[in-house]
Enzyme design. Sequence first.
Site, PDB file in Angstrom:
ATOM      1  N   LYS A  54       0.926  -1.279  -0.009  1.00 25.50           N
ATOM      2  CA  LYS A  54       0.128   0.125  -0.077  1.00 25.50           C
ATOM      3  C   LYS A  54       0.902   1.117   0.018  1.00 25.50           C
ATOM      4  O   LYS A  54       0.590   2.142  -0.634  1.00 25.50           O
ATOM      5  CB  LYS A  54      -0.997   0.053   1.257  1.00 25.50           C
ATOM      6  N   GLN A  98      -4.980  -1.419   9.832  1.00 31.82           N
ATOM      7  CA  GLN A  98      -5.004  -2.755   9.080  1.00 31.82           C
ATOM      8  C   GLN A  98      -5.440  -3.814  10.033  1.00 31.82           C
ATOM      9  O   GLN A  98      -4.973  -3.641  11.097  1.00 31.82           O
ATOM     10  CB  GLN A  98      -3.353  -3.116   8.939  1.00 31.82           C
ATOM     11  N   ASP A 121     -11.480   2.881   4.361  1.00 34.93           N
ATOM     12  CA  ASP A 121     -11.926   1.615   4.204  1.00 34.93           C
ATOM     13  C   ASP A 121     -13.171   1.560   4.179  1.00 34.93           C
ATOM     14  O   ASP A 121     -13.760   0.545   3.826  1.00 34.93           O
ATOM     15  CB  ASP A 121     -11.637   0.878   5.425  1.00 34.93           C
TER      16      ASP A 121
HETATM   17  N1  GUN Z   1      -7.061  -6.478   6.118  1.00 36.11           N
HETATM   18  C1  GUN Z   1      -7.391  -7.309   5.042  1.00 36.11           C
HETATM   19  N2  GUN Z   1      -8.160  -6.653   3.980  1.00 36.11           N
HETATM   20  C2  GUN Z   1      -8.177  -5.170   4.749  1.00 36.11           C
HETATM   21  C3  GUN Z   1      -8.594  -4.048   4.300  1.00 36.11           C
HETATM   22  O1  GUN Z   1      -9.153  -4.043   3.131  1.00 36.11           O
HETATM   23  N3  GUN Z   1      -8.725  -3.034   5.212  1.00 36.11           N
HETATM   24  C4  GUN Z   1      -8.099  -3.274   6.219  1.00 36.11           C
HETATM   25  N4  GUN Z   1      -8.083  -2.080   7.139  1.00 36.11           N
HETATM   26  N5  GUN Z   1      -7.528  -4.254   6.757  1.00 36.11           N
HETATM   27  C5  GUN Z   1      -7.465  -5.461   5.926  1.00 36.11           C
END
Ligand code: GUN
Length: 296
Positions: A54, A98, A121
């Site tokens: 990311k 996360q 998100d």
């Molecule tokens: N862990 C796995 N996929 C995601 C996601 O799309 N967002 C977040 N915050 N954590 C994740």
Amino acid sequence: MTAVCIDGKAFAAKVRAQVAQHVAKLQEEQGIKPGLAVVLVGEDPASAVYVASKGKMTVEVGMTSIEHKLSADTSEETLLSLIDQLNKDPEIHGILVQLPLPSHLNSELVINSIDPAKDVDGFHISNVGLLGTGQKSMVPCTPLGCLMMLRDHLGSLSGLHAVVVGRSNIVGKPMAQLLLGDSCTVTIVHSRTKDLPAMCRSADILVAAVGRPEMITGDYVKPGATVIDVGINRIERDGKKKLVGDVEFASAAAVAGAITPVPGGVGPMTIACLLANTLTACCRANGLPEPEGLTA
Ligand code: GUN
């Protein structure tokens, strides 16, 4: 195979290029640089890989990337105080914590402490409610990526029957809301649904988000249907580690009109949509028009 293979990797690159173009324009015309903060608690190796990826792509599209890596025993108070600081920081337009969080932390409390306007998100309860009532919100990245691919491939989705397999808060439920927003007739099915294959066979659009490797085989697919495979399952076959979706690709592709592969389908779209959401949040925060084609 008769189905068209929908290339999510190429489409995600196109979305990132569009985001980068908007970011360059924002910088040039307004002197504004979108900023995304990612918070990682603990040392889960898969999460660390996602976060690094990311960060790299955030910088590649010209945004500021801030990473906060906290130890696994971080207290809730410390985490909430960091989120409060990021909520108040005018240089930060998107905040992502996360998941999963270590078990001593209350995920719902943590997610709901993020400023909804910075919740890239789309997991904050306010954004869930706004999406559910058809109002402007931040939209979860994976379903948004699926919607973009469907619109790109099919054009109008109006009147089509969409069946979403899986009822998670992260994919199944928001996916269903987005498809409703595009005037699909929507059915959510799950593990308790009676005659699941027949329900799936009635779908013009079949979205598989169950987390069960290759559960959806060709006999779940209506001839000519568009199949979107959200699954990312790590399995071992013939002594080799392999990444497979929730759809058995070969048998489904023999029946479908179009299908997303795993890897290279929905996966790359998730980060592309995270960047699109950060750009959208930045535009909204500054009272600027939102980028076209990058939101729901
Ligand atoms: N862990 C796995 N996929 C995601 C996601 O799309 N967002 C977040 N915050 N954590 C994740």
